[in-house]
Motif scaffolding. Structure first.
Motif, PDB file in Angstrom:
ATOM      1  N   ASP A  53      43.978  35.627  30.848  1.00 28.63           N
ATOM      2  CA  ASP A  53      43.901  34.556  29.846  1.00 28.63           C
ATOM      3  C   ASP A  53      43.357  33.265  30.456  1.00 28.63           C
ATOM      4  N   LEU A  54      43.795  32.944  31.674  1.00 25.84           N
ATOM      5  CA  LEU A  54      43.300  31.736  32.340  1.00 25.84           C
ATOM      6  C   LEU A  54      41.804  31.837  32.633  1.00 25.84           C
ATOM      7  N   ALA A  55      41.373  33.018  33.084  1.00 26.05           N
ATOM      8  CA  ALA A  55      39.953  33.202  33.393  1.00 26.05           C
ATOM      9  C   ALA A  55      39.093  33.000  32.157  1.00 26.05           C
ATOM     10  N   ARG A  56      39.562  33.495  31.018  1.00 23.72           N
ATOM     11  CA  ARG A  56      38.776  33.400  29.794  1.00 23.72           C
ATOM     12  C   ARG A  56      38.909  32.038  29.116  1.00 23.72           C
ATOM     13  N   SER A  57      39.931  31.265  29.491  1.00 23.25           N
ATOM     14  CA  SER A  57      40.103  29.946  28.880  1.00 23.25           C
ATOM     15  C   SER A  57      39.454  28.845  29.706  1.00 23.25           C
ATOM     16  N   GLY A  58      38.737  29.235  30.777  1.00 24.96           N
ATOM     17  CA  GLY A  58      38.012  28.250  31.563  1.00 24.96           C
ATOM     18  C   GLY A  58      38.805  27.606  32.673  1.00 24.96           C
ATOM     19  N   ALA A  59      39.769  28.349  33.232  1.00 22.29           N
ATOM     20  CA  ALA A  59      40.561  27.830  34.355  1.00 22.29           C
ATOM     21  C   ALA A  59      40.474  28.819  35.511  1.00 22.29           C
ATOM     22  N   PRO A  60      39.301  28.914  36.177  1.00 22.82           N
ATOM     23  CA  PRO A  60      39.098  29.965  37.179  1.00 22.82           C
ATOM     24  C   PRO A  60      40.003  29.846  38.400  1.00 22.82           C
ATOM     25  N   ASP A  61      40.252  28.622  38.889  1.00 23.58           N
ATOM     26  CA  ASP A  61      41.112  28.475  40.069  1.00 23.58           C
ATOM     27  C   ASP A  61      42.530  28.946  39.787  1.00 23.58           C
ATOM     28  N   GLU A  62      43.060  28.540  38.610  1.00 18.44           N
ATOM     29  CA  GLU A  62      44.403  28.971  38.235  1.00 18.44           C
ATOM     30  C   GLU A  62      44.453  30.488  38.032  1.00 18.44           C
ATOM     31  N   ALA A  63      43.381  31.060  37.479  1.00 15.10           N
ATOM     32  CA  ALA A  63      43.321  32.514  37.304  1.00 15.10           C
ATOM     33  C   ALA A  63      43.346  33.229  38.645  1.00 15.10           C
ATOM     34  N   ILE A 119      47.975  47.864  34.991  1.00 10.44           N
ATOM     35  CA  ILE A 119      47.866  46.583  35.689  1.00 10.44           C
ATOM     36  C   ILE A 119      46.556  46.509  36.460  1.00 10.44           C
ATOM     37  N   HIS A 120      46.174  47.594  37.127  1.00  8.01           N
ATOM     38  CA  HIS A 120      44.895  47.609  37.843  1.00  8.01           C
ATOM     39  C   HIS A 120      43.731  47.391  36.882  1.00  8.01           C
ATOM     40  N   THR A 121      43.805  48.003  35.700  1.00 10.96           N
ATOM     41  CA  THR A 121      42.732  47.843  34.724  1.00 10.96           C
ATOM     42  C   THR A 121      42.649  46.408  34.236  1.00 10.96           C
ATOM     43  N   ALA A 122      43.818  45.797  33.958  1.00  8.08           N
ATOM     44  CA  ALA A 122      43.830  44.404  33.507  1.00  8.08           C
ATOM     45  C   ALA A 122      43.259  43.474  34.577  1.00  8.08           C
ATOM     46  N   LEU A 123      43.615  43.716  35.819  1.00  9.08           N
ATOM     47  CA  LEU A 123      43.130  42.862  36.897  1.00  9.08           C
ATOM     48  C   LEU A 123      41.630  43.047  37.110  1.00  9.08           C
ATOM     49  N   ALA A 124      41.144  44.265  36.940  1.00  8.27           N
ATOM     50  CA  ALA A 124      39.707  44.511  37.079  1.00  8.27           C
ATOM     51  C   ALA A 124      38.916  43.747  36.018  1.00  8.27           C
ATOM     52  N   GLY A 125      39.482  43.629  34.814  1.00  6.24           N
ATOM     53  CA  GLY A 125      38.827  42.849  33.780  1.00  6.24           C
ATOM     54  C   GLY A 125      38.730  41.378  34.148  1.00  6.24           C
ATOM     55  N   THR A 126      39.782  40.856  34.768  1.00  6.17           N
ATOM     56  CA  THR A 126      39.763  39.468  35.229  1.00  6.17           C
ATOM     57  C   THR A 126      38.692  39.262  36.295  1.00  6.17           C
ATOM     58  N   VAL A 127      38.580  40.227  37.193  1.00  3.38           N
ATOM     59  CA  VAL A 127      37.571  40.136  38.259  1.00  3.38           C
ATOM     60  C   VAL A 127      36.173  40.030  37.654  1.00  3.38           C
ATOM     61  N   ARG A 128      35.902  40.819  36.639  1.00  4.58           N
ATOM     62  CA  ARG A 128      34.569  40.776  36.014  1.00  4.58           C
ATOM     63  C   ARG A 128      34.290  39.411  35.388  1.00  4.58           C
ATOM     64  N   VAL A 129      35.316  38.816  34.788  1.00  6.48           N
ATOM     65  CA  VAL A 129      35.133  37.499  34.174  1.00  6.48           C
ATOM     66  C   VAL A 129      34.890  36.429  35.243  1.00  6.48           C
ATOM     67  N   LEU A 130      35.540  36.571  36.399  1.00  2.00           N
ATOM     68  CA  LEU A 130      35.448  35.551  37.443  1.00  2.00           C
ATOM     69  C   LEU A 130      34.212  35.688  38.325  1.00  2.00           C
ATOM     70  N   LEU A 131      33.533  36.795  38.285  1.00  2.00           N
ATOM     71  CA  LEU A 131      32.391  37.010  39.179  1.00  2.00           C
ATOM     72  C   LEU A 131      31.343  35.896  39.116  1.00  2.00           C
ATOM     73  N   PRO A 132      30.981  35.393  37.944  1.00  2.00           N
ATOM     74  CA  PRO A 132      29.968  34.315  37.933  1.00  2.00           C
ATOM     75  C   PRO A 132      30.417  33.042  38.657  1.00  2.00           C
ATOM     76  N   GLN A 133      31.736  32.875  38.900  1.00  2.00           N
ATOM     77  CA  GLN A 133      32.237  31.679  39.583  1.00  2.00           C
ATOM     78  C   GLN A 133      32.726  31.998  40.996  1.00  2.00           C
ATOM     79  N   ARG A 134      32.145  33.034  41.584  1.00  7.14           N
ATOM     80  CA  ARG A 134      32.618  33.477  42.898  1.00  7.14           C
ATOM     81  C   ARG A 134      32.338  32.465  44.009  1.00  7.14           C
ATOM     82  N   ARG A 135      31.476  31.466  43.748  1.00  5.28           N
ATOM     83  CA  ARG A 135      31.200  30.450  44.779  1.00  5.28           C
ATOM     84  C   ARG A 135      32.364  29.463  44.926  1.00  5.28           C
ATOM     85  N   LEU A 136      33.243  29.393  43.952  1.00  8.00           N
ATOM     86  CA  LEU A 136      34.411  28.534  44.083  1.00  8.00           C
ATOM     87  C   LEU A 136      35.323  29.112  45.157  1.00  8.00           C
TER      88      LEU A 136
END
Length: 492
Positions: A429-439, A458-475
């Motif tokens: 939810d944090l990743a999709r709401s625009g809070a990548p550091d908190e996610a 749980i692994h599946t849910a976490l993998a979905g978060t990883v996909r959302v965060l990939l574009p911000q991997r430079r943080l």
């Protein structure tokens, strides 16, 4: 003495070592697990297992590993992989056992077998740390140094060898036998009493306890054995009293739901549906509204996860009709949450809001003596987590994150699986709401818990978060989390 030592000497499996090539044992183990997922198998392969195979300690893999290895190396046979034929290994294991075990005559009257023996060795509710007794190990899984299954982990060993579950398996002739042999070993005229019914009920409690602590992935296959035993008791049809029969039906149905949940949580949806349907049929036969409501509750949850949202709503409504005959507002609250989850995924905001309002209304009435035992997990954290899922399904990510945060903050630590799940939902939810550091910070907390928790959901849910965060991997925070997740996933 010389003969015994010669029998136990291991011969290195050089063929298997050549197939590993330049990969490390850990890398090869990860490849085995990936291959298993490709064909729908679940194996707990790690570097230690690979080392045991190459050292010759495992002369023949169990059936799950056999399917995975043959999938990885098409065209090769077990012998090509350096393993012995299964019948040769079984015969050898039998000879070794006969050498080690004194005959009843030699041991005297005190050594006569007893169906109650296993329960005296391990107290009910205890988690043993020692090796598994050979009678608790499924056939077809052999080793030169131990009769313990190479695929079993400590959770499944603890379940199978603990207290009443062992009593039930041993008393029915199920210890370490195949399904066909087990059914043949149960005599038709069987008197079922308090001991057997208590064993079924304790098996249900033990599955729930281990699932709460560790997740479902390592328990599912082992839990099927006492389930077969419970339904064999029903088939015998020789209970002495009506109250005993009613408890046996309820216990067998609850056990079927518990095993279904293990299948559900580990991604085996078809198996879960079958177990839930079996429980529902048992409830209808026994006229048990509490069991019927539970079966519909889990069926609704499964339908939601499987993308069958209208079925999720209908099953929840059927559960609410069954639960109306009881006096448990908390059960009605949970069923209202199930309906809300289905409606949210249908995009029905009004229907979802109404169901959530009803869920809160029932919940606020407080607990009742009529609340089912299986609902011990259902408190304010679960209420918050389900509301978070509804808002997430409707795209209200910030609102979902607030409820997911409250769920994780309120959850008691001993519900380790649910705590990991709530934090995984919070990270998403944090990743999709625009809070990548908190996610990323929430993701790290999930990874901490996954050292002890095994849950495909749980692994599946976490993998979905990883996909959302990939574009911000430079943080920095995000990059560190993604790197750690990749490392953990490679080992898994």
């Amino acid at each position: 003495m010389t003969s015994s030592r010669a029998v136990s000497r291991s011969v290195p499996n050089l063929a298997f070592r050549r197939l590993r090539g330049q990969r490390s044992p850990g890398e090869f183990a990860a490849a085995v697990r990936r291959a298993a997922r490709e064909i729908g198998e679940h194996v707990a392969c790690d570097a230690r297992y690979v080392g045991r195979v190459e050292a010759g300690e495992i002369r023949c893999p169990n059936y799950a590993y056999e399917r995975v290895f043959l999938h990885m190396f098409p065209g090769l046979t077990l012998r090509d992989l350096g393993f012995s034929a299964r019948e040769d290994v079984r015969g050898r294991a039998a000879r070794v056992t006969s050498q080690r075990r004194p005959s009843p005559a030699a041991a005297g009257p005190a050594a006569a077998p007893s169906s109650a023996a296993p329960s005296s060795a391990v107290p009910s509710g205890a988690v043993p740390s020692g090796p598994v007794p050979s009678k608790a190990v499924p056939s077809g899984e052999t080793s030169t140094t131990s009769t313990t299954s190479e695929e079993s982990d400590v959770l499944r060993r603890a379940f199978i060898t603990s207290g009443p579950a062992t009593v039930m398996a041993a008393s029915l002739g199920l210890g370490g036998t195949s399904a066909a042999a087990a059914s043949a070993a149960i005599p038709a005229p069987r008197r079922v009493g308090e001991t057997e019914v208590h064993a079924v009920e304790e098996a249900v409690r033990r599955i729930r306890l281990l699932d709460d602590r560790h997740g479902a992935d390592g328990l599912y296959r082992s839990a099927a054995q006492p389930l077969r035993a419970a339904y064999s008791l029903l088939d015998a049809g020789t209970t002495t009293r009506r109250s005993t029969a009613e408890r046996l039906y309820a216990g067998a149905g609850e056990l079927s739901i518990s095993v279904g949940w293990l299948a559900h949580d580990s991604g085996r949806f078809d198996a879960a549906r079958s177990h839930y349907a079996e429980a529902l049929a048992t409830a209808r036969i026994a006229g048990d509204p509490a069991l019927e409501a539970h079966a519909f509750c889990n069926t609704s949850f499964l339908a939601r996860d499987a993308g069958q949202y209208r079925e999720a709503v209908r099953a929840a409504q059927a559960g609410r009709r069954a639960a109306a005959r009881l006096s448990s507002p908390r059960l009605l609250s949970l069923l209202a949450l199930r309906e809300a989850g289905g409606r949210a995924r249908l995009g029905d905001r009004t229907g979802c809001a109404q169901a959530l309002s009803q869920a809160h209304g029932y919940f606020d009435r407080g607990p009742s003596d009529a609340d089912p035992e299986w609902m011990s997990f259902f408190g304010e954290p679960e209420l918050e987590a389900n509301e978070a899922l509804c808002h997430a399904a409707l795209g209200d990510w910030a609102r979902a994150a607030r409820h997911a945060y409250r769920a994780a903050a309120l959850q008691q630590p001993h519900f380790a699986r649910n705590l990991a799940l709530y934090r995984a939902e919070l990270a998403a939810d944090l990743a999709r709401s625009g809070a990548p550091d908190e996610a990323a910070a929430a993701g790290h907390q999930v990874l901490d818990l996954l050292e002890d928790v095994q849950s495909s959901r749980i692994h599946t849910a976490l993998a979905g978060t990883v996909r959302v965060l990939l574009p911000q991997r430079r943080l920095p925070e995000v990059g560190a989390f993604l790197e750690r997740h990749a490392s953990v996933n490679a080992r898994a």
